[in-house]
Enzyme design. Structure first.
Site, PDB file in Angstrom:
ATOM      1  N   HIS A  18       0.885  -1.740   0.341  1.00 34.93           N
ATOM      2  CA  HIS A  18      -0.177   0.163   0.040  1.00 34.93           C
ATOM      3  C   HIS A  18       1.097   1.065   0.136  1.00 34.93           C
ATOM      4  O   HIS A  18       0.485   2.198  -0.777  1.00 34.93           O
ATOM      5  CB  HIS A  18      -0.780  -0.026   1.123  1.00 34.93           C
ATOM      6  N   LYS A  42     -17.788  -6.824   8.357  1.00 38.92           N
ATOM      7  CA  LYS A  42     -16.722  -7.286   8.306  1.00 38.92           C
ATOM      8  C   LYS A  42     -16.057  -7.722   9.358  1.00 38.92           C
ATOM      9  O   LYS A  42     -15.485  -6.968  10.101  1.00 38.92           O
ATOM     10  CB  LYS A  42     -15.955  -6.666   7.449  1.00 38.92           C
ATOM     11  N   ARG A  93      -1.598  -6.017  -8.328  1.00 37.60           N
ATOM     12  CA  ARG A  93      -0.477  -6.503  -8.558  1.00 37.60           C
ATOM     13  C   ARG A  93      -0.548  -7.695  -9.408  1.00 37.60           C
ATOM     14  O   ARG A  93       0.778  -7.462 -10.191  1.00 37.60           O
ATOM     15  CB  ARG A  93      -0.483  -7.141  -7.184  1.00 37.60           C
ATOM     16  N   SER A 131      -3.157  -8.060   2.158  1.00 38.35           N
ATOM     17  CA  SER A 131      -3.032  -7.798   3.743  1.00 38.35           C
ATOM     18  C   SER A 131      -3.269  -8.734   4.549  1.00 38.35           C
ATOM     19  O   SER A 131      -2.946  -9.811   6.081  1.00 38.35           O
ATOM     20  CB  SER A 131      -4.039  -7.037   4.436  1.00 38.35           C
TER      21      SER A 131
HETATM   22  O1  PNS Z   1      -8.795  -3.029   0.770  1.00 39.03           O
HETATM   23  P1  PNS Z   1      -9.655  -3.658  -0.612  1.00 39.03           P
HETATM   24  O2  PNS Z   1     -10.748  -4.686   0.896  1.00 39.03           O
HETATM   25  O3  PNS Z   1      -9.797  -4.247  -1.789  1.00 39.03           O
HETATM   26  O4  PNS Z   1     -11.046  -2.405  -0.604  1.00 39.03           O
HETATM   27  C1  PNS Z   1     -12.435  -2.734  -1.600  1.00 39.03           C
HETATM   28  C2  PNS Z   1     -13.186  -1.572  -1.136  1.00 39.03           C
HETATM   29  C3  PNS Z   1     -12.707  -0.800   0.028  1.00 39.03           C
HETATM   30  C4  PNS Z   1     -12.264   0.005  -2.761  1.00 39.03           C
HETATM   31  C5  PNS Z   1     -14.226  -1.602  -1.768  1.00 39.03           C
HETATM   32  O5  PNS Z   1     -14.856  -2.193  -0.984  1.00 39.03           O
HETATM   33  C6  PNS Z   1     -15.755  -0.473  -2.065  1.00 39.03           C
HETATM   34  O6  PNS Z   1     -15.014   0.573  -2.136  1.00 39.03           O
HETATM   35  N1  PNS Z   1     -16.614  -0.855  -0.749  1.00 39.03           N
HETATM   36  C7  PNS Z   1     -17.606   0.443  -0.758  1.00 39.03           C
HETATM   37  C8  PNS Z   1     -18.229  -0.140  -1.059  1.00 39.03           C
HETATM   38  C9  PNS Z   1     -18.737   0.655  -2.581  1.00 39.03           C
HETATM   39  O7  PNS Z   1     -18.907   1.273  -3.202  1.00 39.03           O
HETATM   40  N2  PNS Z   1     -18.981  -1.054  -2.971  1.00 39.03           N
HETATM   41  C10 PNS Z   1     -19.541  -1.254  -4.456  1.00 39.03           C
HETATM   42  C11 PNS Z   1     -17.742  -0.889  -5.688  1.00 39.03           C
HETATM   43  S1  PNS Z   1     -17.729  -1.312  -6.835  1.00 39.03           S
END
Ligand code: PNS
Length: 158
Positions: A18, A42, A93, A131
Site C-alpha cells: 500500500h 466485516k 499486483r 493484508s
Molecule cells: O482493500 P480492499 O478491501 O480491496 O478495498 C475494497 C474497497 C473498499 C475499495 C471496496 O470494497 C469499496 O469501495 N467498498 C465500498 C462500498 C462500495 O462502494 N461498493 C461498490 C463497489 S463497485
C-alpha cells in the site's frame, strides 16, 4: 485546481505494498485521501480508528502531495461526491487482481460517470504482499518483517 484522489481500501493492516502505491500516486496528485472502509459487517484485525492512527504514523514523505487519512462508510461513489474527488487510485499486483478491479471500476463509473479509476502497478518487490496473507502468516507464527512497516508488525504482536 487541486488534483485530488481517493485511495480507498480496508487497510487491515496497511502493508508495504500500500505504501508503494501511495508513493507512486503522490507523484501524480496534489492531495490523496487514504480512505479506510468502515464496514462493521466485516471481521477485522484492527478497528477503523486503530487503522487510521497507524496509517497516520507510517505515511511516507512526499514532495508535493498532501496525504489525508479518513474513513468512509457506504458507497465509494457517495463518498467521492461528498469529498469532490473523482479520481480513485487502486493498486494492481497481478493479472488476478484485474478482473475484480475492472468490475469495480466499471460499476463505480456506472454509478457516477465522473469517477475515474487509476490503476497503479505495484513494484515487483512488494507485488506478492496482501493484508490477508499477512494476517494468515502472522496467525500461523510466520515472520512478517519486511512485509509491513515496523510499527504495524509491533502492533500485531501486541
Ligand atoms: O482493500 P480492499 O478491501 O480491496 O478495498 C475494497 C474497497 C473498499 C475499495 C471496496 O470494497 C469499496 O469501495 N467498498 C465500498 C462500498 C462500495 O462502494 N461498493 C461498490 C463497489 S463497485
Amino acid at each position: 485546481m487541486i488534483r485530488r484522489a481517493i485511495y480507498p481500501g480496508s487497510f487491515d493492516p496497511m502493508t508495504n505494498g500500500h505504501l508503494d502505491i501511495i508513493t507512486r500516486g503522490s507523484h501524480l496528485f496534489d492531495e490523496i485521501i487514504i480512505a479506510v472502509l468502515n464496514n462493521p459487517a466485516k471481521v477485522s484485525m484492527f478497528t477503523v480508528e486503530e487503522r487510521k492512527a497507524m496509517i497516520a504514523e507510517i505515511l511516507p514523505e512526499t514532495e508535493n502531495c498532501k496525504l489525508i487519512v479518513e474513513d468512509f462508510s457506504g458507497l465509494l461513489v457517495d463518498y467521492a461526491r461528498e469529498r469532490e474527488a473523482f479520481s480513485v487510485i487502486r493498486g494492481i499486483r497481478a493479472v488476478s487482481d484485474y478482473e475484480y478491479e475492472l468490475q469495480m471500476a466499471l460499476m463505480n463509473r456506472h454509478l457516477e460517470s465522473r469517477l475515474e479509476t487509476i490503476f497503479l502497478v505495484a513494484s515487483p518487490n512488494v507485488s506478492y504482499i496482501s493484508s490477508s496473507l499477512i494476517k494468515q502468516i502472522y496467525n500461523l507464527g510466520g515472520n512478517i518483517d519486511g512485509l509491513v512497516p515496523k510499527l504495524i508488525a509491533e502492533k500485531m504482536k501486541s
